[in-house]
Write a protein that holds these residues in place. Structure first.
Motif, PDB file in Angstrom:
ATOM      1  N   GLY A 207     -33.927  39.297  56.807  1.00  0.00           N
ATOM      2  CA  GLY A 207     -33.279  38.516  57.788  1.00  0.00           C
ATOM      3  C   GLY A 207     -33.880  38.344  59.017  1.00  0.00           C
ATOM      4  N   TYR A 208     -34.903  39.099  59.182  1.00  0.00           N
ATOM      5  CA  TYR A 208     -35.696  38.864  60.780  1.00  0.00           C
ATOM      6  C   TYR A 208     -36.363  37.669  60.628  1.00  0.00           C
ATOM      7  CZ  TYR A 208     -37.889  40.932  64.615  1.00  0.00           C
ATOM      8  OH  TYR A 208     -38.415  41.233  66.047  1.00  0.00           O
ATOM      9  N   THR A 209     -36.435  36.882  59.654  1.00  0.00           N
ATOM     10  CA  THR A 209     -37.243  35.520  59.794  1.00  0.00           C
ATOM     11  C   THR A 209     -36.064  34.530  59.436  1.00  0.00           C
ATOM     12  OG1 THR A 209     -39.216  34.171  59.163  1.00  0.00           O
ATOM     13  CG2 THR A 209     -38.063  35.500  57.363  1.00  0.00           C
ATOM     14  N   SER A 210     -36.717  33.194  59.331  1.00  0.00           N
ATOM     15  CA  SER A 210     -35.589  32.130  58.998  1.00  0.00           C
ATOM     16  C   SER A 210     -35.037  32.319  57.561  1.00  0.00           C
ATOM     17  CB  SER A 210     -36.353  30.770  59.056  1.00  0.00           C
ATOM     18  OG  SER A 210     -37.047  30.500  60.199  1.00  0.00           O
ATOM     19  N   PRO A 211     -33.632  32.025  57.541  1.00  0.00           N
ATOM     20  CA  PRO A 211     -32.863  32.369  56.427  1.00  0.00           C
ATOM     21  C   PRO A 211     -33.510  31.584  55.013  1.00  0.00           C
ATOM     22  CG  PRO A 211     -31.584  31.989  58.116  1.00  0.00           C
ATOM     23  CD  PRO A 211     -32.654  32.020  58.915  1.00  0.00           C
ATOM     24  N   ALA A 212     -34.168  30.332  55.399  1.00  0.00           N
ATOM     25  CA  ALA A 212     -34.659  29.745  54.224  1.00  0.00           C
ATOM     26  C   ALA A 212     -35.682  30.567  53.373  1.00  0.00           C
ATOM     27  CB  ALA A 212     -35.419  28.439  54.915  1.00  0.00           C
ATOM     28  N   PHE A 213     -36.426  31.402  53.983  1.00  0.00           N
ATOM     29  CA  PHE A 213     -37.236  32.161  53.049  1.00  0.00           C
ATOM     30  C   PHE A 213     -36.429  33.173  52.168  1.00  0.00           C
ATOM     31  CE2 PHE A 213     -40.061  31.350  56.851  1.00  0.00           C
ATOM     32  CZ  PHE A 213     -40.867  30.602  56.407  1.00  0.00           C
ATOM     33  N   ARG A 214     -35.542  33.645  52.728  1.00  0.00           N
ATOM     34  CA  ARG A 214     -34.553  34.551  51.831  1.00  0.00           C
ATOM     35  C   ARG A 214     -33.888  33.823  50.786  1.00  0.00           C
ATOM     36  NH1 ARG A 214     -29.955  35.675  50.106  1.00  0.00           N
ATOM     37  NH2 ARG A 214     -29.690  33.796  51.163  1.00  0.00           N
ATOM     38  N   SER A 215     -33.756  32.500  51.230  1.00  0.00           N
ATOM     39  CA  SER A 215     -32.660  31.733  50.201  1.00  0.00           C
ATOM     40  C   SER A 215     -33.369  31.309  49.009  1.00  0.00           C
ATOM     41  CB  SER A 215     -32.270  30.584  51.064  1.00  0.00           C
ATOM     42  OG  SER A 215     -31.158  29.957  50.290  1.00  0.00           O
ATOM     43  N   VAL A 216     -34.611  31.228  48.922  1.00  0.00           N
ATOM     44  CA  VAL A 216     -35.511  30.807  47.942  1.00  0.00           C
ATOM     45  C   VAL A 216     -35.401  31.706  47.070  1.00  0.00           C
ATOM     46  CG1 VAL A 216     -37.678  31.288  48.598  1.00  0.00           C
ATOM     47  CG2 VAL A 216     -37.235  29.302  47.278  1.00  0.00           C
ATOM     48  N   ILE A 217     -35.416  33.044  47.364  1.00  0.00           N
ATOM     49  CA  ILE A 217     -35.363  33.960  46.429  1.00  0.00           C
ATOM     50  C   ILE A 217     -34.029  34.929  46.111  1.00  0.00           C
ATOM     51  CG2 ILE A 217     -37.943  34.849  46.886  1.00  0.00           C
ATOM     52  CD1 ILE A 217     -36.566  37.390  48.461  1.00  0.00           C
ATOM     53  N   GLY A 218     -33.238  34.292  46.947  1.00  0.00           N
ATOM     54  CA  GLY A 218     -31.902  34.641  46.825  1.00  0.00           C
ATOM     55  C   GLY A 218     -30.854  34.636  45.691  1.00  0.00           C
ATOM     56  N   THR A 219     -31.013  33.159  44.995  1.00  0.00           N
ATOM     57  CA  THR A 219     -30.399  33.248  43.810  1.00  0.00           C
ATOM     58  C   THR A 219     -30.867  33.811  42.538  1.00  0.00           C
ATOM     59  OG1 THR A 219     -31.387  30.835  43.823  1.00  0.00           O
ATOM     60  CG2 THR A 219     -29.306  30.938  44.446  1.00  0.00           C
ATOM     61  N   ASN A 220     -32.085  34.004  42.514  1.00  0.00           N
ATOM     62  CA  ASN A 220     -32.710  34.845  41.370  1.00  0.00           C
ATOM     63  C   ASN A 220     -32.369  36.472  41.597  1.00  0.00           C
ATOM     64  OD1 ASN A 220     -34.344  32.390  41.150  1.00  0.00           O
ATOM     65  ND2 ASN A 220     -36.014  33.854  40.249  1.00  0.00           N
ATOM     66  N   ASN A 221     -32.258  36.853  42.628  1.00  0.00           N
ATOM     67  CA  ASN A 221     -31.763  38.502  42.729  1.00  0.00           C
ATOM     68  C   ASN A 221     -30.169  38.262  43.129  1.00  0.00           C
ATOM     69  OD1 ASN A 221     -34.050  39.893  43.234  1.00  0.00           O
ATOM     70  ND2 ASN A 221     -34.630  38.304  44.610  1.00  0.00           N
ATOM     71  N   GLY A 222     -29.532  37.324  43.049  1.00  0.00           N
ATOM     72  CA  GLY A 222     -28.103  37.113  43.065  1.00  0.00           C
ATOM     73  C   GLY A 222     -27.316  36.874  41.779  1.00  0.00           C
ATOM     74  N   ILE A 223     -26.421  35.802  41.931  1.00  0.00           N
ATOM     75  CA  ILE A 223     -25.621  35.309  41.093  1.00  0.00           C
ATOM     76  C   ILE A 223     -26.485  34.651  39.909  1.00  0.00           C
ATOM     77  CG2 ILE A 223     -25.180  33.240  42.155  1.00  0.00           C
ATOM     78  CD1 ILE A 223     -22.779  35.261  39.993  1.00  0.00           C
ATOM     79  N   GLY A 224     -27.813  34.259  40.478  1.00  0.00           N
ATOM     80  CA  GLY A 224     -28.567  33.668  39.274  1.00  0.00           C
ATOM     81  C   GLY A 224     -28.895  34.559  38.228  1.00  0.00           C
ATOM     82  N   SER A 225     -29.157  35.822  38.450  1.00  0.00           N
ATOM     83  CA  SER A 225     -29.291  36.963  37.503  1.00  0.00           C
ATOM     84  C   SER A 225     -28.338  37.919  37.198  1.00  0.00           C
ATOM     85  CB  SER A 225     -30.758  37.541  38.140  1.00  0.00           C
ATOM     86  OG  SER A 225     -30.376  38.364  39.294  1.00  0.00           O
ATOM     87  N   GLN A 226     -27.495  37.941  38.433  1.00  0.00           N
ATOM     88  CA  GLN A 226     -26.884  39.252  38.157  1.00  0.00           C
ATOM     89  C   GLN A 226     -25.493  39.058  37.324  1.00  0.00           C
ATOM     90  OE1 GLN A 226     -27.064  42.402  39.613  1.00  0.00           O
ATOM     91  NE2 GLN A 226     -28.875  41.532  40.040  1.00  0.00           N
ATOM     92  N   GLY A 227     -25.157  37.744  36.836  1.00  0.00           N
ATOM     93  CA  GLY A 227     -24.117  37.301  36.076  1.00  0.00           C
ATOM     94  C   GLY A 227     -24.928  37.921  34.778  1.00  0.00           C
ATOM     95  N   ILE A 228     -26.148  37.431  34.226  1.00  0.00           N
ATOM     96  CA  ILE A 228     -26.555  37.525  33.027  1.00  0.00           C
ATOM     97  C   ILE A 228     -26.761  39.153  32.816  1.00  0.00           C
ATOM     98  CG2 ILE A 228     -28.548  37.258  31.660  1.00  0.00           C
ATOM     99  CD1 ILE A 228     -29.255  34.706  33.466  1.00  0.00           C
ATOM    100  N   ILE A 229     -27.129  39.821  34.018  1.00  0.00           N
ATOM    101  CA  ILE A 229     -27.396  41.298  33.688  1.00  0.00           C
ATOM    102  C   ILE A 229     -25.798  42.023  33.405  1.00  0.00           C
ATOM    103  CG2 ILE A 229     -27.521  43.535  35.287  1.00  0.00           C
ATOM    104  CD1 ILE A 229     -29.644  41.914  36.823  1.00  0.00           C
ATOM    105  N   ALA A 230     -24.926  41.604  34.046  1.00  0.00           N
ATOM    106  CA  ALA A 230     -23.466  42.133  33.764  1.00  0.00           C
ATOM    107  C   ALA A 230     -22.890  41.637  32.678  1.00  0.00           C
ATOM    108  CB  ALA A 230     -22.568  41.525  35.150  1.00  0.00           C
ATOM    109  N   ASP A 231     -23.034  40.297  32.081  1.00  0.00           N
ATOM    110  CA  ASP A 231     -22.233  39.951  30.972  1.00  0.00           C
ATOM    111  C   ASP A 231     -23.319  39.379  29.865  1.00  0.00           C
ATOM    112  OD1 ASP A 231     -19.911  41.196  31.694  1.00  0.00           O
ATOM    113  OD2 ASP A 231     -19.283  39.351  32.843  1.00  0.00           O
ATOM    114  N   GLY A 232     -24.422  39.175  30.095  1.00  0.00           N
ATOM    115  CA  GLY A 232     -25.030  38.153  29.267  1.00  0.00           C
ATOM    116  C   GLY A 232     -25.424  38.907  27.834  1.00  0.00           C
ATOM    117  N   THR A 233     -25.678  38.296  26.796  1.00  0.00           N
ATOM    118  CA  THR A 233     -25.940  38.785  25.545  1.00  0.00           C
ATOM    119  C   THR A 233     -27.472  39.308  25.705  1.00  0.00           C
ATOM    120  OG1 THR A 233     -27.042  36.588  24.832  1.00  0.00           O
ATOM    121  CG2 THR A 233     -24.600  36.781  24.489  1.00  0.00           C
ATOM    122  N   ASP A 234     -27.761  40.104  24.661  1.00  0.00           N
ATOM    123  CA  ASP A 234     -29.018  40.489  24.898  1.00  0.00           C
ATOM    124  C   ASP A 234     -30.128  39.283  24.428  1.00  0.00           C
ATOM    125  OD1 ASP A 234     -28.243  43.036  24.666  1.00  0.00           O
ATOM    126  OD2 ASP A 234     -28.563  43.385  22.568  1.00  0.00           O
TER     127      ASP A 234
END
Length: 379
Positions: A76-103
């Motif tokens: 967060g100490y730098t421009s939010p754009a840098f975090r945003s590009v990795i944010g979806t992979n670490n957030g809802i882009g992966s967490q939904g699969i982790i929580a409820d995805g099939t094997d």
């Protein structure tokens, strides 16, 4: 709940150095070009930043919530754009699969997301649907072994560069129970993208419409393989997302505090540094205190989450307080900098614009207030 404090310290130190030595110097270029250089994205991949929250079994770092917020404080100490590009992979882009995805879904998508080989995006918001997420209109109709999707998603973060969308569509009747989560590859027939949005701030974070016109996806694209579970899947990962954003807000507030202190030491008016004037000191003190309060509450809530506690109220409180707090800190930072803070070549100018978005996404401040009050009344 930190598993190995020495390894965490090494990770945080590495991210801190990367932010200060690589990302902060690149901020002016990102502002000008509205894009993150490919070389920096490659470096993020090499550092494992695309897989911070993905389990180690699938090639990620598998950070606990407390460990994640410690890293988010640095990002967060730098421009939010840098975090945003990795944010979806670490957030809802992966967490939904982790929580409820099939094997099969986990084995196929999670290693690719962790490596940054593919970039994920979360497609929920629509032209007429924002805070009332259960009211989405994008329709998914079963046709043999496939589903046909029709609708438009709006303001979708990372859509222009995404390889796969976690996309919510209606397979049943009205309300949350009719919503299903699909994994929709970018190259799916019938999927197209609108023009890149021109935003107030967060340049480098690209968003656009995702347009579905008889878009064809196989039935096994449903997360978990069961219709009607999409809204529940999204709700399962909200607490983590809200704590992450809250930590990013605190990191941005700390950057603004540091920029303000540095300027207050150097800038002279009436024969002395402006930091020696009490009214400037008051603004610095208020910002420093609020930043510290946000940091404490985010770390405490993360520890509670890691212990298994129910933290719906705490997560909403962190998101509400920290997103509002960083807006106040940004406003004071511009005031301390005076006219210089209003110029485009000032870091506080683009942070002033960038942090405004934090009060809107991951649930607006008003939605957080409703959640907090509901939890209090139902306790």
């Amino acid at each position: 709940m930190i598993r190995d404090s020495q390894l965490l310290d090494q990770l945080v130190t590495t991210v801190r150095r990367f932010v200060r030595e690589r990302l902060i110097p690149a901020e002016p270029g990102v502002e000008q070009e509205n894009a993150i250089p490919g070389a920096i994205i490659d470096e993020m991949r090499d550092l494992g930043l695309f897989g911070l929250t993905i389990p180690e079994a699938y090639g990620g770092l598998g950070l606990t919530m407390e460990e994640e917020v410690m890293v988010a404080l640095e990002l967060g100490y730098t421009s939010p754009a840098f975090r945003s590009v990795i944010g979806t992979n670490n957030g809802i882009g992966s967490q939904g699969i982790i929580a409820d995805g099939t094997d099969e879904q986990k084995q196929y998508w999670l290693p690719r997301l962790a490596r940054g080989e593919v970039i994920g995006s979360f497609a929920l918001t629509e032209p007429d649907v924002g805070s009332d997420a259960a009211a989405i209109k994008t329709a998914a109709r079963r046709q043999g072994k496939n589903y046909i999707l029709n609708g438009t998603k709006r303001f979708i973060t990372n859509a222009p560069i995404a390889d796969v969308f976690t996309l919510m569509a209606r397979t049943g009747g009205e309300g949350a129970s009719g919503i299903t989560a699909f994994l929709v590859p970018r190259n799916s027939p019938g999927l197209s993208l609108g023009k890149i949005d021109e935003k107030m701030g967060q340049r480098g974070t690209r968003t656009c419409d995702v347009i579905l016109e008889d878009c064809v996806v196989p039935a096994d694209a449903i997360i978990g393989g069961v219709e009607g579970q999409g809204f529940k899947t999204a709700m399962k990962v909200l607490n983590r997302g809200r704590l992450h954003i809250a930590a990013v807000c605190v990191g941005a507030a700390q950057r603004l505090c540091d920029e303000s202190v540095s300027y207050a030491r150097e800038r002279k008016q009436f024969g002395k540094a402006i930091g020696e004037h009490q009214l400037v000191q008051a603004m610095l003190a208020e910002s420093g205190t609020e930043c510290f309060a946000g940091r404490c509450m985010v770390i405490e809530a993360a520890r509670r989450m890691d212990s298994g506690a129910r933290i719906i109220q705490e997560a909403a409180s962190c998101k509400l307080y920290c997103s509002e707090m960083v807006g106040r800190v940004a406003d004071r930072a511009v005031q301390i900098h005076g006219g210089s803070g209003y110029m485009r070549d000032s870091a506080v100018e683009h942070f002033y614009r960038d942090v405004r978005l934090f009060r809107l996404y991951e649930g607006t401040s008003q939605i957080q207030q409703i959640i907090i009050a509901r939890e209090m009344l139902n306790a």
